[in-house]
Design an enzyme around this catalytic site. Structure first.
Site, PDB file in Angstrom:
ATOM      1  N   ASN A  82      -5.517  -2.897  15.840  1.00 37.33           N
ATOM      2  CA  ASN A  82      -4.182  -3.281  15.350  1.00 37.33           C
ATOM      3  C   ASN A  82      -3.247  -3.271  16.554  1.00 37.33           C
ATOM      4  O   ASN A  82      -2.862  -2.207  17.027  1.00 37.33           O
ATOM      5  CB  ASN A  82      -3.735  -2.271  14.282  1.00 37.33           C
ATOM      6  CG  ASN A  82      -2.296  -2.496  13.841  1.00 37.33           C
ATOM      7  OD1 ASN A  82      -1.687  -3.509  14.163  1.00 37.33           O
ATOM      8  ND2 ASN A  82      -1.775  -1.537  13.076  1.00 37.33           N
ATOM      9  N   LYS A 139      -0.260  -4.237  16.633  1.00 36.51           N
ATOM     10  CA  LYS A 139       1.147  -4.015  16.242  1.00 36.51           C
ATOM     11  C   LYS A 139       2.049  -5.039  16.943  1.00 36.51           C
ATOM     12  O   LYS A 139       1.642  -6.190  17.107  1.00 36.51           O
ATOM     13  CB  LYS A 139       1.544  -2.563  16.533  1.00 36.51           C
ATOM     14  CG  LYS A 139       0.540  -1.582  15.931  1.00 36.51           C
ATOM     15  CD  LYS A 139       0.996  -0.150  15.928  1.00 36.51           C
ATOM     16  CE  LYS A 139      -0.094   0.717  15.292  1.00 36.51           C
ATOM     17  NZ  LYS A 139       0.304   2.103  15.125  1.00 36.51           N
ATOM     18  N   HIS A 193       0.325  -0.945   5.836  1.00 33.26           N
ATOM     19  CA  HIS A 193       0.344   0.020   6.943  1.00 33.26           C
ATOM     20  C   HIS A 193       1.581   0.905   6.797  1.00 33.26           C
ATOM     21  O   HIS A 193       2.628   0.448   6.348  1.00 33.26           O
ATOM     22  CB  HIS A 193       0.381  -0.733   8.279  1.00 33.26           C
ATOM     23  CG  HIS A 193       0.171   0.170   9.454  1.00 33.26           C
ATOM     24  ND1 HIS A 193       1.173   0.979   9.957  1.00 33.26           N
ATOM     25  CD2 HIS A 193      -0.917   0.426  10.210  1.00 33.26           C
ATOM     26  CE1 HIS A 193       0.690   1.671  10.973  1.00 33.26           C
ATOM     27  NE2 HIS A 193      -0.574   1.357  11.141  1.00 33.26           N
ATOM     28  N   GLU A 231       3.658   1.893   8.815  1.00 31.19           N
ATOM     29  CA  GLU A 231       4.853   1.379   9.510  1.00 31.19           C
ATOM     30  C   GLU A 231       5.546   0.298   8.678  1.00 31.19           C
ATOM     31  O   GLU A 231       6.771   0.179   8.712  1.00 31.19           O
ATOM     32  CB  GLU A 231       4.461   0.863  10.915  1.00 31.19           C
ATOM     33  CG  GLU A 231       4.158   2.029  11.849  1.00 31.19           C
ATOM     34  CD  GLU A 231       3.172   1.725  12.959  1.00 31.19           C
ATOM     35  OE1 GLU A 231       2.905   0.542  13.235  1.00 31.19           O
ATOM     36  OE2 GLU A 231       2.643   2.698  13.552  1.00 31.19           O
ATOM     37  N   GLU A 271      -5.364   6.352   6.735  1.00 32.53           N
ATOM     38  CA  GLU A 271      -4.564   6.606   7.924  1.00 32.53           C
ATOM     39  C   GLU A 271      -3.502   7.660   7.612  1.00 32.53           C
ATOM     40  O   GLU A 271      -2.414   7.313   7.100  1.00 32.53           O
ATOM     41  CB  GLU A 271      -3.864   5.322   8.384  1.00 32.53           C
ATOM     42  CG  GLU A 271      -4.802   4.208   8.783  1.00 32.53           C
ATOM     43  CD  GLU A 271      -4.195   3.343   9.880  1.00 32.53           C
ATOM     44  OE1 GLU A 271      -4.812   3.226  10.942  1.00 32.53           O
ATOM     45  OE2 GLU A 271      -3.085   2.812   9.677  1.00 32.53           O
ATOM     46  N   GLY A 300      -0.459   7.367  16.151  1.00 38.20           N
ATOM     47  CA  GLY A 300       0.284   7.330  17.407  1.00 38.20           C
ATOM     48  C   GLY A 300       0.730   8.692  17.919  1.00 38.20           C
ATOM     49  O   GLY A 300       1.563   8.776  18.819  1.00 38.20           O
ATOM     50  N   SER A 345      -4.884   7.726  15.886  1.00 44.05           N
ATOM     51  CA  SER A 345      -5.214   8.360  17.170  1.00 44.05           C
ATOM     52  C   SER A 345      -6.705   8.357  17.504  1.00 44.05           C
ATOM     53  O   SER A 345      -7.190   9.257  18.201  1.00 44.05           O
ATOM     54  CB  SER A 345      -4.644   9.783  17.242  1.00 44.05           C
ATOM     55  OG  SER A 345      -3.228   9.754  17.172  1.00 44.05           O
TER      56      SER A 345
END
Ligand code: PGA
Length: 246
Positions: free
Chosen positions: A9, A11, A93, A95, A161, A167, A206
């Site tokens: 991904n 992003k 996701h 985010e 996730e 991250g 991560s």
């Protein structure tokens, strides 16, 4: 049994200067190995698909709209992703859930739109740190699955996730991942039509070259959704190699 999948991904990272990385990563995708997928930003999809043409590398989007077309300024229909050369799309996701207030109901509608367009949705679920601390992890993931997975046997991928692992360099223990993945496998079986054994269950958050083998040794983990490390071909190569060896 579900096919293994290493999904990157990117992003909001990547322009034309990153196309050589797509070509490099395409070299990791081999017929009898895990499926390898890169989801670049939308403006890069068709050029990435061109760069991947003739190879086994799959290209995906990072979001789609629920409608086929219409007055939705700035949005991208699943059909358009497909037209640009995508075969997968990441949906829900954390985010997107945070930055754009996406609910599981919206994620379900997007996943249905993706499947109608012939894309394989990668539906993301996962708890926040506070939810884990409160002992709510399985409950949160069960609710997200029940409310965002389409009741159909169309191709599907699910990514666990944990929001707190994305991250941050923090990764759950193997036991924690195993608990959620086993529960997801069981819960997916309760959704009409879903062929639970065929659904790749990815872990994301991560994952890197060092911890990939440990993550892939966890039962019911069929691959990974990789953010930061997918931007570095050498690191992503190590992750694909660890998945092949698992
Ligand atoms: P990360 O991101 O690998 O950089 O933690 C994973 C993701 O957001 O899919």
């Amino acid at each position: 049994m579900a096919r293994k999948l290493a999904a990157g991904n990117w992003k909001m990272n990547g322009t034309v200067i990153n196309l050589p990385q797509i070509a490099e990563i395409a070299g990791l995708a081999v017929e009898d190995g895990p499926e390898v997928l890169i989801c670049p930003p939308a403006p890069m999809i068709s050029r990435a698909a061109d760069a991947a043409r003739g190879t086994q590398l799959a290209i995906g989007g990072q979001d789609c709209h629920v409608a086929e077309k219409g007055a939705h300024t700035g949005d991208i229909a699943a059909e358009m992703l497909r037209d640009a050369g995508a075969t997968y799309v990441i949906l829900g996701h954390s985010e997107r859930r945070t930055d754009h207030g996406e609910t599981s109901a919206l994620v379900l509608a997007k996943a249905q739109a993706a499947q109608r367009a012939g894309l394989t949705p990668i539906v993301c679920v996962g708890e926040t740190f506070e939810e884990r601390q409160a002992g709510l992890t399985l409950e949160v993931v069960r609710i997200q699955l029940a409310s965002s997975i389409p009741a159909t046997d169309a191709p599907l991928v699910v990514a666990y996730e944990p929001v707190w692992a994305i991250g941050t360099g923090l990764v759950p223990t193997s036991e924690q991942i195993a608990e959620v993945h086993a529960d997801m496998r069981a819960r997916l079986a309760l959704i009409d039509g879903v062929k639970t054994a065929d659904v790749p269950l990815l872990y994301g958050g991560s994952v890197n070259a060092e911890n990939a083998a440990t993550v892939f040794a966890v039962p019911e983990v069929d691959g990974a959704l990789v953010g930061g490390a997918s931007l570095k071909p050498a690191d992503f190569a190590a992750i694909v190699a660890a998945l092949s060896a698992s």
